[in-house]
Design an enzyme around this catalytic site. Structure first.
Site, mmCIF file in Angstrom:
data_model
loop_
_atom_site.group_PDB
_atom_site.id
_atom_site.type_symbol
_atom_site.label_atom_id
_atom_site.label_comp_id
_atom_site.label_asym_id
_atom_site.label_seq_id
_atom_site.Cartn_x
_atom_site.Cartn_y
_atom_site.Cartn_z
ATOM 1 N N SER A 43 0.858 -1.187 0.000
ATOM 2 C CA SER A 43 0.000 0.000 0.000
ATOM 3 C C SER A 43 0.893 1.235 0.000
ATOM 4 O O SER A 43 2.080 1.144 0.368
ATOM 5 C CB SER A 43 -0.830 -0.005 1.290
ATOM 6 O OG SER A 43 -1.494 1.223 1.482
ATOM 7 N N TYR A 59 -2.286 -1.230 10.487
ATOM 8 C CA TYR A 59 -2.260 -1.329 9.014
ATOM 9 C C TYR A 59 -0.910 -0.853 8.474
ATOM 10 O O TYR A 59 -0.273 -1.517 7.656
ATOM 11 C CB TYR A 59 -3.409 -0.499 8.442
ATOM 12 C CG TYR A 59 -3.649 -0.656 6.961
ATOM 13 C CD1 TYR A 59 -4.523 -1.628 6.481
ATOM 14 C CD2 TYR A 59 -3.001 0.164 6.039
ATOM 15 C CE1 TYR A 59 -4.750 -1.769 5.114
ATOM 16 C CE2 TYR A 59 -3.221 0.029 4.679
ATOM 17 C CZ TYR A 59 -4.104 -0.929 4.219
ATOM 18 O OH TYR A 59 -4.327 -1.067 2.872
#
Ligand code: NAD
Length: 257
Positions: A139, A152
């Site tokens: 990401s 995350y």
């Protein structure tokens, strides 16, 4: 380009980016194995649809990526695997001192430890057959941080670190290991964050999308699942034989800021 004769396993692929990657790999001729933790008729119907649409073999294998044995079991059940895409993921947003312990554990297990287990399970077969591609879906949050996403961001930075390490361990072999770093892609995972953000900032949907979600995405457009899939297909092509241990951002300029 053709991936005919290759088999790809994509974790977390009954929805969103994983499904988009599976579609693009199938379009390029690969046989694909779809996965999630559910075991439903819809999951099997999805596999049948991809098989029919692209004329490839497509199976669905249920396995919970939070469970190390099931991660390794997925690879065993899939048979010879040429392409592994570690994609399964979840999100939880909270300040670090209020972050629920079980959410932290689940995010690290599903998004980081699972990639360790599937990679460890898949490498011996890739080595024996003399070809392999591992594509980790990280990401922009594997390269930068945002507040309230401690687990995350930690998992994605960890996944980028794992990518580099495994790339070095396989550098002299015909195996490559890379991470794709998407910016915002409008998938169910992102869609779920919209209502809470609307409430938090008193904004409408369009404002949330433009002013919050795409605030750091200079293109002011979501990336799409087929763009992420196309990037994975490129990483499986001969043009990418010398691309290993790196990240490819598909983020509309986010990480250039
Ligand atoms: P999504 O919710 O549409 O898909 C997540 C997939 O993971 C689903 O198929 C789900 O069933 C699966 N999954 C969740 N928990 C699982 C478990 N325990 N075992 C097996 N499968 C499990 O979300 P998405 O946006 O497509 O996310 C896919 C990946 O892309 C994630 O790793 C996410 O972090 C990453 N990513 C997404 C974006 C974005 O903007 N959507 C941006 C960057 C990175």
């Amino acid at each position: 380009m053709t991936l005919k004769g290759k088999t790809a396993v994509i974790t977390g692929s009954n929805s969103g980016i994983g499904l988009g990657v599976a579609e693009e790999l199938a379009k390029a001729g690969a046989d694909v194995v779809l996965n999630s933790y559910t075991d439903s008729d819809e999951d099997r119907a999805l596999a049948e649809r991809i098989s029919t649409d692209h004329g490839v073999r497509c199976r669905y294998i249920a396995a919970d990526m939070a469970d190390p044995d099931q991660c390794r079991g997925l690879i065993e059940q899939a048979g010879p695997v040429d392409i592994l895409v570690n994609n399964a993921g979840i999100q939880h947003v909270a300040p670090v001192d209020e972050f629920p312990r079980e959410k932290w554990d689940a995010i690290i297990a599903i998004m980081l430890s699972s990639a360790f287990h599937t990679t460890a399970a898949v490498l011996p077969g890739m080595r024996a057959r003399g070809w392999g591609r591992i594509v980790n879906i990280a990401s922009a949050h594997g390269l930068t941080a945002s507040p309230y996403k401690s687990a995350y961001v930690a998992a994605k930075h960890g996944l980028v670190g794992l990518t580099k390490t495994v790339a070095l361990e396989t550098a002299e072999e015909p195996i490559t290991v890379n991470a794709v770093c998407p910016g915002y892609v409008l998938t169910p995972l992102v869609e779920k964050q919209i209502p809470a953000t609307m409430e938090k900032y008193g904004m409408d949907r369009e404002q949330v999308i433009r002013e919050v979600m795409l605030a750091r995405q200079p293109s002011k457009q979501f990336a799409t699942v087929d763009q992420i899939g196309g990037t994975a297909v490129f990483l499986c092509s001969a043009a990418a034989d010398q691309i290993t241990g790196t990240t490819i951002s598909v983020d509309g300029g986010w990480t250039a800021l």
